[in-house]
Design an enzyme around this catalytic site. Structure first.
Site, short mmCIF file in Angstrom:
data_model
loop_
_atom_site.label_atom_id
_atom_site.label_comp_id
_atom_site.label_asym_id
_atom_site.label_seq_id
_atom_site.Cartn_x
_atom_site.Cartn_y
_atom_site.Cartn_z
N CYS A 113 0.82 -1.23 0.00
CA CYS A 113 0.00 0.00 0.00
C CYS A 113 0.85 1.28 0.00
O CYS A 113 0.33 2.36 -0.25
CB CYS A 113 -0.96 0.00 1.18
SG CYS A 113 -2.03 -1.45 1.20
N HIS A 253 -3.14 7.07 2.57
CA HIS A 253 -3.54 5.81 1.94
C HIS A 253 -4.92 5.44 2.48
O HIS A 253 -5.14 5.42 3.69
CB HIS A 253 -2.53 4.72 2.26
CG HIS A 253 -3.07 3.35 2.03
ND1 HIS A 253 -3.66 2.98 0.84
CD2 HIS A 253 -3.16 2.26 2.85
CE1 HIS A 253 -4.08 1.73 0.94
NE2 HIS A 253 -3.79 1.27 2.15
N ASN A 283 -10.11 -0.32 -0.22
CA ASN A 283 -8.66 -0.15 -0.15
C ASN A 283 -8.07 -0.61 -1.49
O ASN A 283 -8.08 -1.81 -1.77
CB ASN A 283 -8.14 -0.98 1.03
CG ASN A 283 -6.64 -0.91 1.18
OD1 ASN A 283 -5.92 -0.47 0.28
ND2 ASN A 283 -6.15 -1.36 2.32
N1 ACO Z 1 -18.74 -9.28 8.34
C1 ACO Z 1 -19.21 -9.62 9.56
N2 ACO Z 1 -18.43 -10.02 10.57
C2 ACO Z 1 -17.11 -10.06 10.34
C3 ACO Z 1 -16.55 -9.73 9.11
C4 ACO Z 1 -17.41 -9.32 8.09
N3 ACO Z 1 -16.97 -8.97 6.88
N4 ACO Z 1 -15.19 -9.85 9.19
C5 ACO Z 1 -14.93 -10.27 10.44
N5 ACO Z 1 -16.06 -10.40 11.13
C6 ACO Z 1 -16.24 -10.82 12.52
C7 ACO Z 1 -15.07 -11.62 13.02
O1 ACO Z 1 -15.18 -12.97 12.61
C8 ACO Z 1 -15.18 -11.44 14.51
O2 ACO Z 1 -16.16 -12.33 14.97
P1 ACO Z 1 -15.90 -13.18 16.31
O3 ACO Z 1 -15.73 -12.17 17.39
O4 ACO Z 1 -17.15 -14.01 16.40
O5 ACO Z 1 -14.66 -13.96 16.02
C9 ACO Z 1 -15.75 -10.04 14.66
O6 ACO Z 1 -16.28 -9.68 13.38
C10 ACO Z 1 -14.72 -9.01 15.07
O7 ACO Z 1 -13.58 -9.19 14.32
P2 ACO Z 1 -12.34 -8.26 14.50
O8 ACO Z 1 -11.24 -8.72 13.62
O9 ACO Z 1 -12.04 -8.06 15.95
O10 ACO Z 1 -12.93 -6.90 13.95
P3 ACO Z 1 -12.28 -5.50 13.99
O11 ACO Z 1 -13.16 -4.58 14.70
O12 ACO Z 1 -10.83 -5.53 14.37
O13 ACO Z 1 -12.30 -5.09 12.45
C11 ACO Z 1 -10.89 -4.98 10.54
C12 ACO Z 1 -11.62 -5.88 11.50
C13 ACO Z 1 -11.86 -4.08 9.84
C14 ACO Z 1 -10.15 -5.85 9.51
C15 ACO Z 1 -9.85 -4.14 11.35
O14 ACO Z 1 -9.04 -4.95 12.13
C16 ACO Z 1 -9.00 -3.30 10.48
O15 ACO Z 1 -9.45 -2.31 9.94
N6 ACO Z 1 -7.69 -3.63 10.32
C17 ACO Z 1 -6.80 -2.94 9.46
C18 ACO Z 1 -6.67 -3.78 8.28
C19 ACO Z 1 -6.43 -3.01 7.00
O16 ACO Z 1 -6.91 -1.94 6.77
N7 ACO Z 1 -5.68 -3.67 6.17
C20 ACO Z 1 -5.45 -3.20 4.87
C21 ACO Z 1 -4.09 -3.43 4.45
S1 ACO Z 1 -2.92 -2.51 5.38
C22 ACO Z 1 -3.31 -1.00 5.06
O17 ACO Z 1 -3.83 -0.70 4.04
C23 ACO Z 1 -3.02 -0.02 6.10
#
Ligand code: ACO
Length: 326
Positions: A113, A253, A283
């Site tokens: 990214c 980004h 993204n």
């Molecule tokens: N729909 C519904 N539920 C979902 C989904 C979905 N698409 N995806 C995950 N869940 C569930 C999980 O299974 C979990 O359930 P559980 O508690 O029963 O196990 C629950 O939601 C919570 O999951 P978390 O991973 O704790 O959710 P979080 O609030 O952390 O959000 C996310 C996840 C959005 C991926 C977050 O961690 C994030 O934004 N991370 C950054 C990742 C990113 O942006 N990466 C891109 C590449 S790097 C960059 O560009 C900077």
């Protein structure tokens, strides 16, 4: 020393739009979950037969047209991508052929990214040392081909697209004032694509193990991304003797809205300083900053003399900033 000035911007996203409602039909998710966790509402998806080099070439042509520069005047093409047409040759070479930039040398940069800012830095240095007069810098991705459409943790986050800028060697105060690049390979396993490269070459077992798809530990990525995006922006300000209120436009980004709001809060940026369009593109990795830049530029939101700060973070980990006086 010459400055690298941005004299044209361009972007292209594929026609097909995949909304959160569409995703509700394919995996166990909801529009509410996706919007509340990421801010993303929809993303563009490349058509069958549409390649990363096609997206890149379209964005490049738009940028050249705005700049009033012919493809034959381009000396260098750098493409930031992790989803190039092939492992090799470089997608930049395919773009060179597509747009007819016969004189240009061309190469890709792999910084996930952060790819666009890394590519920009490479082109700026070529201009500053006098080797290049005009360069095309492109961020282009088709993430939809490497996400695991059965993994709801990741597939809702990404989209396809390309953005480009034309750089011109100029005297004076306008142009790229600084770039700062960083990497920390100890984090590589938090965000990567395991196959199929030379470490895990193509096998049927590898396909069963879903190696060709992007893997991510979202929570960990989130924490480090917020910290590094904040620190590298502060580094750019300190290096240029600026305060946060001096920045006219902060273009991060477009990872997800929660990351960007956390960074903006830590930096004490006002809402009107920060540009966010992740809602409509998801993204797009290396393409997100130049797509956002083209959108604000074409909307007339940037005036000559404005200070624009690009801020990027991605797999590797890599992170980077570029400060531009428009
Ligand atoms: N729909 C519904 N539920 C979902 C989904 C979905 N698409 N995806 C995950 N869940 C569930 C999980 O299974 C979990 O359930 P559980 O508690 O029963 O196990 C629950 O939601 C919570 O999951 P978390 O991973 O704790 O959710 P979080 O609030 O952390 O959000 C996310 C996840 C959005 C991926 C977050 O961690 C994030 O934004 N991370 C950054 C990742 C990113 O942006 N990466 C891109 C590449 S790097 C960059 O560009 C900077």
């Amino acid at each position: 020393m010459k400055r690298a000035r941005i004299v044209g911007t361009g972007a292209y996203v594929p026609e097909a739009v995949l909304t959160n409602r569409d995703l509700e039909q394919r995996i166990e998710t909801t529009d509410e979950w996706i919007v509340s966790r990421t801010g993303i509402r929809e993303r563009h998806i490349a058509a069958e037969g549409e390649h990363t080099s096609d997206l890149a070439a379209r964005a490049a042509r738009a940028a050249l047209e705005m700049a009033g520069v012919g493809a034959e005047d381009i000396d260098l093409i750098v493409v930031g991508t992790i989803t190039g047409d092939f492992p090799w040759p470089a997608t930049a070479c395919l773009v060179q052929e597509k747009i007819g930039a016969k004189r240009a040398f061309a190469f890709d940069v792999s910084a996930a990214c952060s790819g666009f800012v890394y590519a920009l830095d490479a082109a700026v240095k070529q201009i500053q040392c006098g080797a290049v007069r005009k360069a095309l810098v492109i961020g282009a991705e088709i993430l939809s081909r490497i996400v695991d459409w059965e993994d709801r943790n990741t597939c809702v986050l990404f989209g396809d697209g390309a953005g480009a800028v034309v750089l011109s060697a100029e005297e004076g105060e306008h142009g790229v004032l600084s770039t700062h690049l960083h990497s920390d390979g100890s984090y590589w396993e938090l965000l990567y694509q395991a196959g199929f490269g030379a470490r895990n070459p193509a096998t049927a077992q590898g396909l069963d193990a879903r190696l060709p798809y992007l893997k991510m530990q979202g929570n960990e990525v989130f924490k480090v991304a917020v910290r590094m995006l904040t620190e590298v922006a502060q580094e750019a300000l300190a290096h240029n003797g600026l305060q946060v209120e001096d920045i006219d436009l902060f273009i991060p980004h477009q990872a997800n809205r929660r990351i960007l709001e956390a960074v903006a809060k830590r930096l004490h940026l006002r809402d009107e300083q920060v540009f966010i369009n992740v809602d409509f593109y998801g993204n797009t990795s290396g393409a997100s900053i130049p797509i956002a830049l083209d959108e604000v530029n074409r909307a007339g939101r940037i005036k000559a003399g404005d200070l624009v700060l690009f801020d990027a973070f991605g797999g590797g980990f890599t992170w980077a900033s570029a400060l531009v006086r428009w």
